[in-house]
Design a protein around this motif. Structure first.
Motif, PDB file in Angstrom:
ATOM      1  N   LEU A 287      -0.424   8.394  19.077  1.00  0.00           N
ATOM      2  CA  LEU A 287      -0.694   7.004  19.412  1.00  0.00           C
ATOM      3  C   LEU A 287       0.475   6.171  18.920  1.00  0.00           C
ATOM      4  N   TRP A 288       1.097   5.428  19.823  1.00  0.00           N
ATOM      5  CA  TRP A 288       2.252   4.583  19.533  1.00  0.00           C
ATOM      6  C   TRP A 288       1.719   3.204  19.173  1.00  0.00           C
ATOM      7  N   LEU A 289       2.073   2.690  17.987  1.00  0.00           N
ATOM      8  CA  LEU A 289       1.498   1.438  17.500  1.00  0.00           C
ATOM      9  C   LEU A 289       2.569   0.471  16.997  1.00  0.00           C
ATOM     10  N   PRO A 290       2.361  -0.820  17.255  1.00  0.00           N
ATOM     11  CA  PRO A 290       3.267  -1.831  16.706  1.00  0.00           C
ATOM     12  C   PRO A 290       2.852  -2.177  15.278  1.00  0.00           C
ATOM     13  N   GLY A 291       3.763  -1.976  14.341  1.00  0.00           N
ATOM     14  CA  GLY A 291       3.521  -2.339  12.951  1.00  0.00           C
ATOM     15  C   GLY A 291       4.430  -3.487  12.550  1.00  0.00           C
ATOM     16  N   VAL A 292       3.978  -4.264  11.592  1.00  0.00           N
ATOM     17  CA  VAL A 292       4.770  -5.383  11.079  1.00  0.00           C
ATOM     18  C   VAL A 292       4.790  -5.294   9.561  1.00  0.00           C
ATOM     19  N   THR A 293       5.984  -5.423   8.995  1.00  0.00           N
ATOM     20  CA  THR A 293       6.165  -5.456   7.549  1.00  0.00           C
ATOM     21  C   THR A 293       6.666  -6.836   7.167  1.00  0.00           C
ATOM     22  N   ALA A 294       6.092  -7.392   6.113  1.00  0.00           N
ATOM     23  CA  ALA A 294       6.515  -8.700   5.608  1.00  0.00           C
ATOM     24  C   ALA A 294       7.149  -8.511   4.235  1.00  0.00           C
ATOM     25  N   VAL A 295       8.402  -8.926   4.105  1.00  0.00           N
ATOM     26  CA  VAL A 295       9.058  -8.948   2.801  1.00  0.00           C
ATOM     27  C   VAL A 295       9.030 -10.409   2.370  1.00  0.00           C
ATOM     28  N   VAL A 296       8.197 -10.698   1.375  1.00  0.00           N
ATOM     29  CA  VAL A 296       7.903 -12.072   0.968  1.00  0.00           C
ATOM     30  C   VAL A 296       8.657 -12.416  -0.307  1.00  0.00           C
ATOM     31  N   PHE A 297       9.391 -13.532  -0.254  1.00  0.00           N
ATOM     32  CA  PHE A 297      10.105 -14.038  -1.418  1.00  0.00           C
ATOM     33  C   PHE A 297       9.512 -15.373  -1.850  1.00  0.00           C
ATOM     34  N   ASP A 298       9.501 -15.606  -3.161  1.00  0.00           N
ATOM     35  CA  ASP A 298       9.086 -16.918  -3.666  1.00  0.00           C
ATOM     36  C   ASP A 298      10.337 -17.751  -3.963  1.00  0.00           C
ATOM     37  N   ASP A 299      10.138 -18.959  -4.477  1.00  0.00           N
ATOM     38  CA  ASP A 299      11.267 -19.854  -4.748  1.00  0.00           C
ATOM     39  C   ASP A 299      12.189 -19.352  -5.849  1.00  0.00           C
ATOM     40  N   ASP A 300      11.709 -18.398  -6.653  1.00  0.00           N
ATOM     41  CA  ASP A 300      12.532 -17.821  -7.719  1.00  0.00           C
ATOM     42  C   ASP A 300      13.258 -16.555  -7.274  1.00  0.00           C
ATOM     43  N   GLY A 301      13.126 -16.189  -5.984  1.00  0.00           N
ATOM     44  CA  GLY A 301      13.797 -15.004  -5.470  1.00  0.00           C
ATOM     45  C   GLY A 301      13.076 -13.703  -5.768  1.00  0.00           C
ATOM     46  N   ARG A 302      11.835 -13.797  -6.254  1.00  0.00           N
ATOM     47  CA  ARG A 302      11.050 -12.590  -6.513  1.00  0.00           C
ATOM     48  C   ARG A 302      10.390 -12.124  -5.219  1.00  0.00           C
ATOM     49  N   VAL A 303      10.096 -10.841  -5.159  1.00  0.00           N
ATOM     50  CA  VAL A 303       9.476 -10.251  -3.971  1.00  0.00           C
ATOM     51  C   VAL A 303       8.027  -9.892  -4.290  1.00  0.00           C
ATOM     52  N   LEU A 304       7.151 -10.117  -3.326  1.00  0.00           N
ATOM     53  CA  LEU A 304       5.729  -9.834  -3.476  1.00  0.00           C
ATOM     54  C   LEU A 304       5.451  -8.401  -3.036  1.00  0.00           C
ATOM     55  N   LEU A 305       4.796  -7.645  -3.910  1.00  0.00           N
ATOM     56  CA  LEU A 305       4.441  -6.262  -3.606  1.00  0.00           C
ATOM     57  C   LEU A 305       2.955  -6.042  -3.841  1.00  0.00           C
ATOM     58  N   GLY A 306       2.424  -5.073  -3.121  1.00  0.00           N
ATOM     59  CA  GLY A 306       1.044  -4.671  -3.330  1.00  0.00           C
ATOM     60  C   GLY A 306       0.990  -3.200  -3.706  1.00  0.00           C
ATOM     61  N   ARG A 307       0.065  -2.863  -4.599  1.00  0.00           N
ATOM     62  CA  ARG A 307      -0.140  -1.452  -4.941  1.00  0.00           C
ATOM     63  C   ARG A 307      -1.289  -0.964  -4.070  1.00  0.00           C
ATOM     64  N   ARG A 308      -0.943  -0.076  -3.140  1.00  0.00           N
ATOM     65  CA  ARG A 308      -1.856   0.365  -2.088  1.00  0.00           C
ATOM     66  C   ARG A 308      -3.027   1.183  -2.631  1.00  0.00           C
ATOM     67  N   ALA A 309      -4.219   0.888  -2.115  1.00  0.00           N
ATOM     68  CA  ALA A 309      -5.416   1.622  -2.529  1.00  0.00           C
ATOM     69  C   ALA A 309      -5.389   3.061  -2.022  1.00  0.00           C
ATOM     70  N   ASP A 310      -4.750   3.313  -0.867  1.00  0.00           N
ATOM     71  CA  ASP A 310      -4.780   4.663  -0.289  1.00  0.00           C
ATOM     72  C   ASP A 310      -3.828   5.633  -0.983  1.00  0.00           C
ATOM     73  N   THR A 311      -2.721   5.126  -1.549  1.00  0.00           N
ATOM     74  CA  THR A 311      -1.745   6.013  -2.191  1.00  0.00           C
ATOM     75  C   THR A 311      -1.535   5.719  -3.674  1.00  0.00           C
ATOM     76  N   GLY A 312      -1.890   4.516  -4.097  1.00  0.00           N
ATOM     77  CA  GLY A 312      -1.625   4.098  -5.473  1.00  0.00           C
ATOM     78  C   GLY A 312      -0.201   3.646  -5.702  1.00  0.00           C
ATOM     79  N   ASN A 313       0.624   3.644  -4.645  1.00  0.00           N
ATOM     80  CA  ASN A 313       2.037   3.276  -4.755  1.00  0.00           C
ATOM     81  C   ASN A 313       2.243   1.794  -4.475  1.00  0.00           C
ATOM     82  N   TRP A 314       3.244   1.228  -5.126  1.00  0.00           N
ATOM     83  CA  TRP A 314       3.666  -0.143  -4.813  1.00  0.00           C
ATOM     84  C   TRP A 314       4.435  -0.124  -3.503  1.00  0.00           C
ATOM     85  N   SER A 315       4.278  -1.189  -2.706  1.00  0.00           N
ATOM     86  CA  SER A 315       5.003  -1.284  -1.444  1.00  0.00           C
ATOM     87  C   SER A 315       5.033  -2.731  -0.968  1.00  0.00           C
TER      88      SER A 315
END
Length: 163
Positions: free
Chosen positions: A19-47
């Protein structure tokens, strides 16, 4: 990641086939130049934050929706970072998928970062010089989003031979 209803409906017909699917990734920065990451429930990894587009949904709208659903942060997409067809993967249940990922650089404009759904174990802001262990997928997207310049495309500038 929760499986959208439209994919469940397709799987009822096509089974485990690719199945061919369109995915979208968001790289989010705040005003201090930090990046927002989530620790995934399915793998336990940050991404980085991302998800699957619903039929007819525009990539920028997917980024805004996914970031809010997962982190409660409001964002404005700023630019396309890269577009890339990823290798196909097979899930433990036998489903085969291949994603066309559109990665967008986004700017945080509101909300407090917190776990906002069951897809994440944790969410946090990280300085670029203090990132947790990340897979190459996430690192590549963060590096390219942090750079100024044009979007990156696999095979850019290569003209296929005519038959």
């Amino acid at each position: 990641m929760a499986t959208p209803d439209f994919i469940r409906d397709l799987r009822a017909t096509i089974g485990h086939r690719l199945l061919w699917l369109p995915g979208v990734t968001a790289v989010v920065f705040d005003d201090d130049g930090r990046v927002l990451l989530g620790r995934r429930a399915d793998t336990g990894n940050w991404s980085v934050i991302g998800g699957i587009a619903e039929p007819g949904e525009q990539p920028a709208a997917v980024a805004v929706r996914e970031v809010f659903e997962e982190t409660a942060v409001r964002v404005v997409p700023e630019r396309v970072v890269l577009v890339e067809a990823l290798p196909s993967l097979t899930y433990p249940n036998g489903d085969i998928c291949q994603f066309m990922d559109t990665t967008l650089r986004c700017r945080a404009v509101g909300g407090e970062a917190r776990v906002n759904d069951d897809e994440s174990l944790d969410v946090a802001w990280f300085a670029l010089d203090a990132l947790p262990d990340l897979e190459e997928f996430a690192l590549t997207r963060i590096r390219r989003a942090a750079e100024e310049g044009e979007a990156w495309f696999e095979g850019r500038g290569e003209v296929p031979a005519l038959s």
